[in-house]
Scaffold this motif. Structure first.
Motif, PDB file in Angstrom:
ATOM      1  N   ALA A  15     -31.549 -15.283   7.990  1.00  0.00           N
ATOM      2  CA  ALA A  15     -30.449 -14.865   8.869  1.00  0.00           C
ATOM      3  C   ALA A  15     -30.966 -14.334  10.196  1.00  0.00           C
ATOM      4  O   ALA A  15     -30.218 -14.302  11.182  1.00  0.00           O
ATOM      5  CB  ALA A  15     -29.606 -13.795   8.180  1.00  0.00           C
ATOM      6  N   TRP A  42     -25.810 -19.677   3.213  1.00  0.00           N
ATOM      7  CA  TRP A  42     -24.615 -19.623   4.060  1.00  0.00           C
ATOM      8  C   TRP A  42     -24.187 -21.037   4.401  1.00  0.00           C
ATOM      9  O   TRP A  42     -24.381 -21.954   3.603  1.00  0.00           O
ATOM     10  CB  TRP A  42     -24.859 -18.730   5.287  1.00  0.00           C
ATOM     11  N   THR A  43     -23.582 -21.254   5.551  1.00  0.00           N
ATOM     12  CA  THR A  43     -22.991 -22.565   5.853  1.00  0.00           C
ATOM     13  C   THR A  43     -24.005 -23.636   6.240  1.00  0.00           C
ATOM     14  O   THR A  43     -23.661 -24.820   6.258  1.00  0.00           O
ATOM     15  CB  THR A  43     -21.946 -22.431   6.973  1.00  0.00           C
ATOM     16  N   PRO A  70     -24.264 -15.939  -1.454  1.00  0.00           N
ATOM     17  CA  PRO A  70     -23.287 -16.201  -0.385  1.00  0.00           C
ATOM     18  C   PRO A  70     -22.023 -15.355  -0.559  1.00  0.00           C
ATOM     19  O   PRO A  70     -20.993 -15.834  -1.030  1.00  0.00           O
ATOM     20  CB  PRO A  70     -22.996 -17.697  -0.530  1.00  0.00           C
ATOM     21  N   THR A  75     -18.828 -17.118   4.041  1.00  0.00           N
ATOM     22  CA  THR A  75     -19.374 -17.959   2.970  1.00  0.00           C
ATOM     23  C   THR A  75     -18.498 -17.926   1.725  1.00  0.00           C
ATOM     24  O   THR A  75     -18.982 -18.201   0.620  1.00  0.00           O
ATOM     25  CB  THR A  75     -20.813 -17.522   2.612  1.00  0.00           C
TER      26      THR A  75
END
Length: 271
Positions: A15, A42-43, A70, A75
């Protein structure tokens, strides 16, 4: 002669490179000399693909030390809409990638059934594996002079009986906690650290450690001196970096700061 224990490993959260990709995080972690990565699921499709993550880990020689489930607002549909399924898949990813920890947030208050069973459910899942489910401290949401309690059973996980905790120092800043008191409450159940900084803003800042008001140095030195066996993960916000070079400089500074204060405790302990 008494030899000091090895310092905790320092990992880079994927991240920390956003809006760059998960793949970029592995590349930067290798170039800067991080000990591993924590994968934020995540995405980004790569963050959800265990085989792709394994290939990145092998190619760069950077192990996956933790998987962050997530459980962010963005998410909610990643790896199913069922939160227990998300945790199950996070555990499977950790096991297949050789990671030791799954980081999980407390439920949102509107996830009522999940919240009611969360404490018991996390214990049940932890009993089925050697993977540590480390519940992370969060914070109340604030807007102007109003405060919303968005998490249940509580944003402060020390109010509940969990086997393992993740401590996030940006979140302690946003919550305006006494950080060192929280460290003491977590005690030997503190299994994972997100090192970052903050100034007590209502916004979750995730500053490079040393740029805010949190006792980052004291926490790192305390954990190193007390024989902390978990991982330390740099989870900072580099979205405002004007270039890839500036982002990488921030991540290099965070790594140097973290290692310096972990090493300071080792030197103080002495032979």
């Amino acid at each position: 002669m008494r030899f000091p224990k090895p310092e905790p490993k320092v990992a880079l959260s994927t991240a920390s490179v956003y809006p760059e990709t998960t793949a970029t995080a592995f590349e930067i972690a290798a170039r800067l000399g991080y000990d591993g990565v924590e994968v934020m699921v995540w995405t980004d499709p790569v963050s959800q693909d265990i085989e792709a993550l394994r290939r990145l880990s092998d190619f760069h020689g950077v192990p996956v030390l933790a998987v962050h489930a997530p459980c962010l607002l963005i998410t909610q549909r990643v790896w199913s809409k069922d939160p227990w399924n998300k945790l199950q898949r996070s555990r499977e990813a950790a096991e297949k990638l050789g990671a030791g920890t799954v980081v999980v947030h407390p439920p949102f208050r509107w996830q009522r059934a999940y919240a009611r069973e969360f404490v018991r459910g996390v214990w049940r899942m932890a009993d089925e594996t050697d993977i540590r489910f480390a519940v992370e401290n969060m914070y109340p949401w604030r807007y102007r002079d109003r405060e919303m309690l968005a998490y249940a059973p509580a944003w402060d996980p020390t109010e509940e009986d969990y086997r393992h905790f993740t401590l996030d120092l940006s979140h302690t800043a946003t919550a305006r906690n006494d950080t060192l008191a929280m460290v003491n409450r977590m005690g030997d159940r503190l299994a994972h650290l997100h090192i970052a900084d903050g100034n007590g803003s209502a916004k979750d800042e995730h500053l490079v450690p040393g740029r805010g008001t949190q006792p980052c140095a004291e926490v790192l030195e305390h954990l190193a001196a007390s024989g902390f066996e978990g991982n330390v993960v740099v989870e900072v916000n580099t979205r405002r970096a004007m270039s890839p070079a500036e982002r990488e400089a921030d991540l290099a500074e965070a790594l140097a700061y973290t290692r310096a204060h972990l090493a300071a405790a080792s030197r103080t302990a002495g032979p």
